[in-house]
Design a protein around this motif. Structure first.
Motif, PDB file in Angstrom:
ATOM      1  N   ASP A 617     -19.257  10.699  13.448  1.00 32.55           N
ATOM      2  CA  ASP A 617     -20.241  11.553  14.133  1.00 32.55           C
ATOM      3  C   ASP A 617     -21.653  11.250  13.625  1.00 32.55           C
ATOM      4  O   ASP A 617     -22.606  11.138  14.409  1.00 32.55           O
ATOM      5  N   ARG A 618     -21.790  11.147  12.311  1.00 30.50           N
ATOM      6  CA  ARG A 618     -23.106  10.865  11.734  1.00 30.50           C
ATOM      7  C   ARG A 618     -23.631   9.501  12.164  1.00 30.50           C
ATOM      8  O   ARG A 618     -24.832   9.319  12.353  1.00 30.50           O
ATOM      9  N   GLU A 619     -22.700   8.559  12.317  1.00 34.05           N
ATOM     10  CA  GLU A 619     -23.079   7.203  12.712  1.00 34.05           C
ATOM     11  C   GLU A 619     -23.270   7.072  14.219  1.00 34.05           C
ATOM     12  O   GLU A 619     -23.626   6.009  14.720  1.00 34.05           O
ATOM     13  N   ARG A 620     -23.034   8.191  14.933  1.00 37.45           N
ATOM     14  CA  ARG A 620     -23.155   8.237  16.390  1.00 37.45           C
ATOM     15  C   ARG A 620     -22.201   7.265  17.094  1.00 37.45           C
ATOM     16  O   ARG A 620     -22.512   6.706  18.147  1.00 37.45           O
ATOM     17  N   VAL A 621     -21.037   7.083  16.459  1.00 39.44           N
ATOM     18  CA  VAL A 621     -19.951   6.363  17.123  1.00 39.44           C
ATOM     19  C   VAL A 621     -19.168   7.365  17.974  1.00 39.44           C
ATOM     20  O   VAL A 621     -18.670   7.030  19.065  1.00 39.44           O
ATOM     21  N   THR A 622     -19.090   8.598  17.465  1.00 42.32           N
ATOM     22  CA  THR A 622     -18.435   9.683  18.199  1.00 42.32           C
ATOM     23  C   THR A 622     -19.333  10.902  18.214  1.00 42.32           C
ATOM     24  O   THR A 622     -20.310  10.987  17.451  1.00 42.32           O
ATOM     25  N   ARG A 623     -18.968  11.851  19.099  1.00 43.92           N
ATOM     26  CA  ARG A 623     -19.669  13.130  19.163  1.00 43.92           C
ATOM     27  C   ARG A 623     -18.643  14.227  19.325  1.00 43.92           C
ATOM     28  O   ARG A 623     -17.770  14.142  20.198  1.00 43.92           O
ATOM     29  N   ARG A 624     -18.726  15.254  18.489  1.00 44.74           N
ATOM     30  CA  ARG A 624     -17.751  16.331  18.554  1.00 44.74           C
ATOM     31  C   ARG A 624     -17.941  17.158  19.819  1.00 44.74           C
ATOM     32  O   ARG A 624     -19.066  17.502  20.169  1.00 44.74           O
TER      33      ARG A 624
END
Length: 632
Positions: A617-624
């Motif tokens: 999430d922090r790396e903006r690979v995923t978003r919750r």
């Protein structure tokens, strides 16, 4: 354009000062009903005379000893003194006190008017003239003309005007190019216009729509309009009696002693260092004596600290510090008067040397030499001394506030000082640091970097912020930055991102350290996403714990390893492979993935899955998105 000259009356009560001003100008200066009823001047009065290219502004002062404080408020900015002595009464106590005040305030020129000359015979007039000449011998009025006049018969008035014009021709006038400063001596309201203040404009100029600062209140105000000599003018300039119509303030908030000034240039103060002189007729002044302090149009109480002695003898002068009860605006060179409370009398005065002085301290042994430098008045030496006395350099705004120099003068003097190699400019527009202090900072920076390398051989360098903070508060950030930049330019130090290191330094590992570093990386690389505990990996190395931790930090810094949480570290290859798996999953099964699906995809437990998802999430690979993640 008319030349403006301010003439102040001085003399004993009932010697005819106000009547003489009326005879000269056609305007009686007394304006208060009580003054007219009692027939004595209580407060300041003003009148104007414009003849032959000269505009005289007369400031008429009260002669009664009870109103000397009012007289002092009118003495600010005088060009000439009109010393009034009645021919039928000769020299009286307030003649002497007013004259002493004029001398202490630095008035250089004047004329003596022997008033009421129609009331005495020629012998008496001659005797009084001799007494006056004797009294003035050796003073600034020793060569002043003495004119016998009568306001009643108008005898002598043409001669008096002639002498005033002659003296006016010798006055160079005040500099209108300098910063604006107007000590306020009156404040009132005019229906339809609002608040108005008056005063003698001692420097600079002021015009309609100018922004001015009210000190010591530090309030910005707008000028609605300006008058000088009773007439509306576009701009009033230094040396003129001036009335200023102000917007944005009630006249009840304006009082005598306040000052209008150029915004942002000056600072009010409660501590000054000065050259203090006692009158020969005064009693000795003891250490920490309380006196009434008068400067410009302001009055307050001051406690006097004498430098180097416990008392000041009559007729002597010395350096002193004055701690004021209330803030005032003063600048170097401004004159002041001190009066004792009991009996009430003027005892001395002097000139301001440092208008923003420090509290006196016994360990401040260089203070007297500093003040003597300021007193000599050499601009370059003054600025050098101010820079030396500043804890960590002196900035442009500080120089302006302490000197009242124009911006161009500050730059010129600073350039001469830096060209001499005695100071270093470390910022724009200007922050001057003494050359020795700057060199000391560079030596401290180099020494700190060298010590860091010795204490941390496995780290490439010290962070810039840690280096700066290690030098303490005496090195200001601008001086640190400039000192570091010069050391780098001279190839004594190197910058590696935010790290500072010795030029040419590199980390050299011995055989055990090299093997240990390889073992750390191998342990995490081989674990994939099911990584071991950090302590477990480090405990198996052939080096002690402190060195093992530094080897780990090297791998983290080089980004071979990535710390996800304080307890979990992953190899970069494992994280790269994870991102690739998610990309493939998105193409096949869609952009949403749940925690169970993520665990199944990676083959890891919740212990690893949740921290990894938060990292992604922090790396903006995923978003919750609720209980799921959206693969971006």
């Amino acid at each position: 354009m008319s030349k403006s000259v301010i003439v102040g009356t001085a003399g004993h009560i009932d010697h005819g000062k106000s009547a003489l001003v009326e005879a000269l100008t056609g305007t009686h200066p007394d304006r208060l009903e009580e003054e007219k009823r009692r027939g004595i001047t209580i407060d300041l009065g003003f009148a104007f005379l414009e003849e032959d290219g000269v505009r005289f502004g007369f400031v008429d002062v009260p002669g009664h000893e009870r109103f000397v404080s009012n007289m002092l408020a009118g003495a600010a900015g005088l060009d000439l003194v009109l010393l009034v002595i009645a021919a039928d009464k000769s020299i009286k106590p307030q003649t002497r006190e007013h004259f002493d005040i004029c001398r202490l305030l630095g008035v250089q020129r004047g004329v003596v008017a022997l008033t009421k000359s129609d009331l005495v015979d020629s012998d008496t007039a001659g005797l009084v003239r001799l007494e006056v000449e004797e009294y003035l011998r050796g003073t600034f009025l020793r060569d002043a003309p003495i004119v016998a006049v009568s306001a009643k018969t108008r005898a002598g008035l043409p001669e008096l005007k002639k002498e005033l014009h002659r003296l006016a021709s010798e006055i160079h006038g005040k500099d209108a190019a300098h910063h604006f400063r107007l000590p306020i001596d009156r404040a009132f309201a005019i229906k339809g216009f609002g608040s108005v203040v008056t005063g003698t404009l001692i420097s600079g100029s002021v015009g309609a729509n100018d922004e001015v600062e009210l000190l010591p209140e530090r309030k910005l105000l707008r000028v609605r309009g300006v008058q000088s000599g009773g007439k509306t003018v576009e701009r009033a300039t230094a040396g003129q009696r001036t009335a200023v119509n102000l917007a944005g303030i009630e006249h009840t908030a304006l009082t005598r002693g306040m000052v209008l000034a150029t915004p942002g240039k000056f600072r009010a103060t409660r501590r000054i260092d000065a050259r203090l002189e006692l009158l020969p007729s005064a009693p000795k002044l003891k250490q920490r004596s309380k006196v009434h302090f008068h400067t410009g149009t302001s009055e307050t109480v001051a406690e006097v600290f004498l430098f180097g002695r416990q008392e000041l003898a009559p007729g002597q002068s010395m350096l002193a510090h004055l701690h004021l009860q209330n803030e005032v605006l003063v600048l170097p060179g401004d004159r002041f008067i001190v009066r004792q409370s009991s009996p009430v009398a003027t005892v001395g005065g002097g000139a301001i040397l440092d208008a923003l002085a420090r509290r006196p301290m016994a360990r401040d042994t260089g203070r007297a030499a500093f003040l003597e430098t300021l007193e000599r008045g050499d601009a370059v030496e003054m600025l050098a001394a101010m820079a030396e006395r500043s804890l960590n350099g002196i900035a442009f705004a500080d120089i302006a506030a302490r000197t009242a120099w124009l911006d161009s003068q500050i730059r010129d003097v600073a350039q001469k000082l830096t060209a001499s190699g005695r100071a270093k400019n470390v910022a724009e527009p200007l922050i001057l640091v003494p050359a020795k202090a700057f060199q000391d900072s560079q030596q401290k920076i180099s020494a700190r970097v060298e010590r860091f390398h010795k204490e941390n051989p496995l780290l490439p360098g010290i962070s810039r912020e840690d280096l700066r903070s290690s030098l303490g508060r005496r090195v200001r950030p601008e001086a640190f930055r400039t000192a570091l930049e010069e050391l780098v330019a001279h190839k004594k130090l190197e910058l590696q991102g935010e790290l500072v290191k010795r030029a040419g330094s590199s980390i050299s590992l011995d055989r055990d350290e090299t093997r240990a570093k390889e073992q750390i990386e191998t342990a995490f690389a081989g674990a994939g996403l099911t990584v071991p505990a950090v302590k477990e990996v480090l405990s198996k190395l052939p080096v002690e714990a402190k060195r093992a931790e530094k080897l780990l930090q090297m791998l983290l810094r080089d980004k071979n390893l990535v710390r996800i949480t304080p307890e979990l570290i992953f190899h970069r290859d494992a994280l790269a492979q994870l991102k690739q798996r998610l990309s493939t999953y998105r193409k096949i099964k869609g952009e949403r993935i749940s925690v169970p699906a993520f665990k199944e995809l990676t083959g890891i437990t919740r212990k690893y899955a949740i921290p990894l998802l938060e990292y992604l999430d922090r790396e903006r690979v995923t978003r919750r998105a609720g209980d799921e993640r959206v693969i971006l």
